[in-house]
Structure formats: structure tokens, C-alpha cells
Design a protein around this motif. Structure first.
Motif, mmCIF file in Angstrom:
data_model
loop_
_atom_site.group_PDB
_atom_site.id
_atom_site.type_symbol
_atom_site.label_atom_id
_atom_site.label_comp_id
_atom_site.label_asym_id
_atom_site.label_seq_id
_atom_site.Cartn_x
_atom_site.Cartn_y
_atom_site.Cartn_z
ATOM 1 N N VAL A 121 0.975 -1.036 0.021
ATOM 2 C CA VAL A 121 -0.113 -0.036 -0.052
ATOM 3 C C VAL A 121 0.770 1.365 -0.033
ATOM 4 C CG1 VAL A 121 -2.011 1.186 1.029
ATOM 5 C CG2 VAL A 121 -1.738 -1.293 1.421
ATOM 6 N N ALA A 122 0.667 2.128 -0.826
ATOM 7 C CA ALA A 122 1.402 3.492 -1.060
ATOM 8 C C ALA A 122 0.487 4.633 -0.796
ATOM 9 C CB ALA A 122 2.119 3.612 -2.333
ATOM 10 N N ARG A 123 1.140 5.720 -0.420
ATOM 11 C CA ARG A 123 0.238 7.007 -0.398
ATOM 12 C C ARG A 123 0.189 7.200 -1.749
ATOM 13 N NH1 ARG A 123 0.517 10.188 4.500
ATOM 14 N NH2 ARG A 123 0.504 11.923 3.120
ATOM 15 N N ALA A 124 -0.971 7.919 -2.059
ATOM 16 C CA ALA A 124 -1.424 8.558 -3.557
ATOM 17 C C ALA A 124 -0.208 9.524 -3.781
ATOM 18 C CB ALA A 124 -2.659 8.892 -3.593
ATOM 19 N N ASP A 125 0.201 10.496 -2.658
ATOM 20 C CA ASP A 125 0.890 11.510 -3.195
ATOM 21 C C ASP A 125 2.130 11.067 -3.289
ATOM 22 O OD1 ASP A 125 1.771 11.047 -0.448
ATOM 23 O OD2 ASP A 125 0.912 13.111 0.329
ATOM 24 N N SER A 126 2.917 10.010 -2.927
ATOM 25 C CA SER A 126 4.244 9.387 -3.284
ATOM 26 C C SER A 126 4.626 9.256 -4.713
ATOM 27 C CB SER A 126 4.261 7.857 -2.626
ATOM 28 O OG SER A 126 3.650 6.945 -3.043
ATOM 29 N N GLY A 127 3.477 9.281 -5.604
ATOM 30 C CA GLY A 127 3.659 8.814 -7.042
ATOM 31 C C GLY A 127 3.936 7.205 -7.269
ATOM 32 N N ILE A 128 3.984 6.716 -6.203
ATOM 33 C CA ILE A 128 4.346 5.005 -6.553
ATOM 34 C C ILE A 128 3.131 4.474 -6.955
ATOM 35 C CG2 ILE A 128 4.585 2.918 -5.261
ATOM 36 C CD1 ILE A 128 6.217 4.651 -3.071
ATOM 37 N N THR A 129 3.446 4.049 -8.267
ATOM 38 C CA THR A 129 2.132 3.155 -8.956
ATOM 39 C C THR A 129 2.827 1.681 -9.262
ATOM 40 O OG1 THR A 129 2.826 3.894 -11.065
ATOM 41 C CG2 THR A 129 0.994 5.092 -9.810
ATOM 42 N N THR A 130 3.887 1.343 -9.303
ATOM 43 C CA THR A 130 4.311 0.023 -9.547
ATOM 44 C C THR A 130 5.418 -0.443 -8.425
ATOM 45 O OG1 THR A 130 6.424 0.607 -10.544
ATOM 46 C CG2 THR A 130 4.472 0.439 -11.930
ATOM 47 N N PHE A 131 5.343 -1.784 -8.143
ATOM 48 C CA PHE A 131 6.516 -2.181 -7.097
ATOM 49 C C PHE A 131 8.041 -1.564 -7.378
ATOM 50 C CE2 PHE A 131 9.080 -5.351 -4.862
ATOM 51 C CZ PHE A 131 8.467 -5.272 -3.680
ATOM 52 N N GLU A 132 8.505 -1.633 -8.850
ATOM 53 C CA GLU A 132 9.550 -1.069 -8.972
ATOM 54 C C GLU A 132 9.799 0.461 -8.573
ATOM 55 O OE1 GLU A 132 13.224 -1.186 -10.930
ATOM 56 O OE2 GLU A 132 11.721 -2.731 -10.729
ATOM 57 N N ASP A 133 8.501 0.994 -8.484
ATOM 58 C CA ASP A 133 8.814 2.534 -7.896
ATOM 59 C C ASP A 133 8.979 2.712 -6.338
ATOM 60 O OD1 ASP A 133 8.122 3.427 -10.337
ATOM 61 O OD2 ASP A 133 5.660 3.765 -9.825
ATOM 62 N N LEU A 134 8.924 1.388 -5.946
ATOM 63 C CA LEU A 134 9.458 1.586 -4.164
ATOM 64 C C LEU A 134 10.868 1.979 -4.092
ATOM 65 C CD1 LEU A 134 7.751 -1.687 -2.705
ATOM 66 C CD2 LEU A 134 7.069 0.772 -2.644
ATOM 67 N N ARG A 135 11.665 1.961 -5.205
ATOM 68 C CA ARG A 135 12.960 2.228 -5.188
ATOM 69 C C ARG A 135 13.056 3.896 -4.860
ATOM 70 N NH1 ARG A 135 16.351 -0.959 -9.459
ATOM 71 N NH2 ARG A 135 18.226 -0.459 -8.226
ATOM 72 N N GLY A 136 14.013 4.093 -3.971
ATOM 73 C CA GLY A 136 14.123 5.647 -3.802
ATOM 74 C C GLY A 136 13.193 6.115 -2.755
ATOM 75 N N HIS A 137 12.117 5.373 -2.265
ATOM 76 C CA HIS A 137 11.309 5.761 -1.269
ATOM 77 C C HIS A 137 11.579 5.194 -0.130
ATOM 78 C CE1 HIS A 137 9.171 7.025 -5.086
ATOM 79 N NE2 HIS A 137 8.848 7.860 -4.224
ATOM 80 N N ARG A 138 10.527 5.836 0.913
ATOM 81 C CA ARG A 138 10.643 5.409 2.291
ATOM 82 C C ARG A 138 9.463 4.280 2.529
ATOM 83 N NH1 ARG A 138 8.066 10.575 4.998
ATOM 84 N NH2 ARG A 138 6.951 10.153 3.162
#
Ligand code: GLU
Length: 318
Positions: A121-138
Motif C-alpha cells: 500500500v502506497a500513499r497516493a501523493d508518493s507517486g508510487i504506482t508500480t512495485f519497481e517505484d518503491l526504489r528511492g522511497h521510504r
């Protein structure tokens, strides 16, 4: 006549007193209080404790760190039974992966419970839409001892990721992670858990948050190469602002014990659940689709405990 009744009563109380003295306490390892394992353990104990007068078992199901902690506690003899993900049941019994140095050959399967999709589950405001997008995030990768953390590490290894791929890799327990998402202390959380559950409900209702698909070549390979992983879908509409089906992979929650726990104890626990199966199924929405045949086979890799097998044979299920 009156004297006789009083004496009979006193005799009955003596018998009851003796029975109380012989009560055997059993402990079931669960998970965090906002997860489904906690409800599994509490529900089993509730059904067992309804029959204490007959079998003298008294059951408690405290909150724990999750799958790995439960298996370790069973291995050490600190707990009699516990809930564990099917992947960690397999590895513990076979001495592979995290259990390569500490195999648990005495681990025994009792039954499986609900499916547990690997849930992001990702915050909508994080811009994460794919699992790959987790990189670089908290990202909250989970607390050591939990099945979800261990399975997240398997996924990270499959992708060639390390902790350094995240801006922050936190280790909050499941009960804390939804609040951390809402408070904007992390961008995403991971939970391998049955649905629907209060934890993901909290995560998706306190802040605008999205379930993220977990797909791709590495995930396909994990599913193809491991009998305990399967493709899974989190149904759309289960959580606020998440109308679409979400593809991911998953395991099953399983109920395990040790070969050292006596057959009659396991038999009585299994009997309490399956003699009252409709009641059990009604205790959590994640149990709604459970059926007996699947529960005595799916996701089980350790041998069945003989006490469980006895009950299943009596019912003609095997
Ligand atoms: N699958 C999680 C774990 O093993 C626990 C899920 C739950 O508490 O329902 O850590």
C-alpha cells in the motif's frame, strides 16, 4: 433426601476441583493485534475453551511478532502451536532459506487457513504506482520475526535489491505501520495478510492510499519455482479508493505445531474448530471462503500431526 443431594453436590464439586487441577494450558502464537493471525488464534482458543470441562485444555493466544517468531517459539518449546505463512512452514521443516542453519524437523502441519496475498500500500501523493517505484522511497519492510519481512527479503533478493535501494527502510511492526503511512513517515507499507483486514482498512481510510500491483518477471519466476507461492488477486472494492482488482502473489496462513505436542491435545483443538466450523468461519470476513477439504491439504508441507490426521480420518476426509 436433602442430605443426600447436598452430599452428591459436594462430591461433584470435588470432582470438578480435581479436573481443574489437571488443566493443561496451551499457547498459540499469532501476530500483531491488527492482523488476521491474532483473530485466528483468538477464535481457535474461544472454541477450545468452550469445551474445557470435557477435555481440560485451556487455550491462550497472545499477540506475537508473526510467522518466524511463532515457528521459533514452537521449536524452542515455548509455544505449543502457532500460525505461520506456508512459505516459512516449508523452509522451517526443510531447513532452507532463513532456516538453513536452524531447521525445525519436528514442525507439524495441522491445517491451513486463509490465503495471504503479498500486499503493498502506497500513499497516493508518493507517486508510487508500480512495485519497481518503491526504489528511492521510504518503505516499511517489516519487523524481523514477521513472515512479511522475511518474504519481502525474498522478493528483494529476487530483484537484486538491497536496503540501500530505499530512501528509508523502516522495521515497524504491522500494528504500527498503517499509522506511519497516515502520518507520512513512510511512503509505502508491505503486509502479507488475509483480506479484508483492519490494518489495510486503516491504511486506506486515514489517507489517500493505493494498493500496488506486484507483478513482473522476477515474481513469475518465484511462483514457477516455489510450490508455496501462487498468483493472487486482491479484489477491487474491498478498501476505500481502491476499486480495481490488484494482481500480486501470495501464500497461505497455516496452523502448525510440534511433533512433541501430544496427539490428544492436537486432536481436541482440531475437533473444536471443525465440529464448530460455521461458527469459526463467521469470526472473521477473511475466513468466509474457507472449506474443509482445502484446509487439510493446501499450503501444508510439513507432515500432518497424527492428532489432526486422526480427526480428519474420523470425518472421512482422508
Ligand atoms: N503473515 C504475517 C506474518 O507472518 C502476519 C499476518 C497477520 O497477522 O494476519 O508476519
Amino acid at each position: 433426601m436433602k442430605t443426600f443431594t447436598t452430599m452428591a453436590l459436594a462430591g461433584a464439586m470435588l470432582v470438578a476441583g480435581a479436573a481443574t487441577a489437571q488443566e493443561r494450558f496451551i499457547t498459540i502464537g499469532t501476530g500483531g493485534q491488527t492482523g488476521v493471525y491474532y483473530v485466528v488464534g483468538q477464535s481457535i482458543c474461544r472454541l477450545v475453551n468452550r469445551g474445557t470441562a470435557q477435555h481440560n485444555l485451556r487455550c491462550t493466544a497472545p499477540s506475537t511478532g508473526g510467522s518466524i517468531a511463532n515457528i521459533n517459539a514452537i521449536a524452542a518449546g515455548d509455544m505449543d502451536m502457532g500460525v505461520a505463512q506456508s512459505d516459512w512452514q516449508f523452509h522451517a521443516y526443510n531447513g532452507s532459506s532463513n532456516f538453513a542453519e536452524t531447521p525445525v524437523p519436528q514442525l507439524r502441519a495441522v491445517f491451513s487457513v486463509h490465503p495471504e496475498p503479498f500486499t503493498v500500500v502506497a500513499r497516493a501523493d508518493s507517486g508510487i504506482t508500480t512495485f519497481e517505484d518503491l526504489r528511492g522511497h521510504r518503505v516499511n519492510i517489516g519487523a524481523p520475526g514477521s513472515g512479511q519481512r522475511a518474504t519481502m527479503e525474498v522478493v528483494m533478493n529476487a530483484l537484486g535489491w538491497t536496503m540501500d535501494d530505499f530512501a528509508l527502510a523502516s522495521e515497524l511492526a504491522p500494528a504500527e505501520q498503517s499509522a506511519a503511512l497516515g502520518d507520512n513517515n513512510v511512503d509505502a507499507i508491505i503486509f502479507t495478510v488475509g483480506h479484508p483486514n483492519g490494518s489495510i482498512q486503516e491504511a486506506t481510510s486515514t489517507v489517500d492510499a493505493r494498493l500496488i500491483p506486484v507483478t513482473g518477471e522476477a515474481i513469475d519466476r518465484l511462483i514457477a519455482e516455489n510450490p508455496f507461492y501462487a498468483a493472487a488477486t486482491i479484489p477491487g472494492g474491498m478498501y476505500a479508493n481502491n476499486p480495481d482488482d490488484i494482481p500480486t502473489f501470495g501464500v497461505r496462513a497455516t496452523f502448525v505445531t510440534s511433533a512433541d505436542v501430544p496427539d490428544d491435545v492436537v486432536y481436541e483443538v482440531v475437533k473444536a474448530v471443525f465440529d464448530n466450523f460455521d461458527r469459526f468461519r463467521g469470526l472473521h470476513p477473511a475466513f468466509a471462503n474457507l472449506n474443509e477439504q482445502e484446509m487439510i491439504s493446501a499450503g501444508l508441507s510439513a507432515p500432518l500431526h497424527p492428532g489432526a490426521e486422526r480427526y480428519y480420518r474420523e470425518r472421512g476426509w482422508m
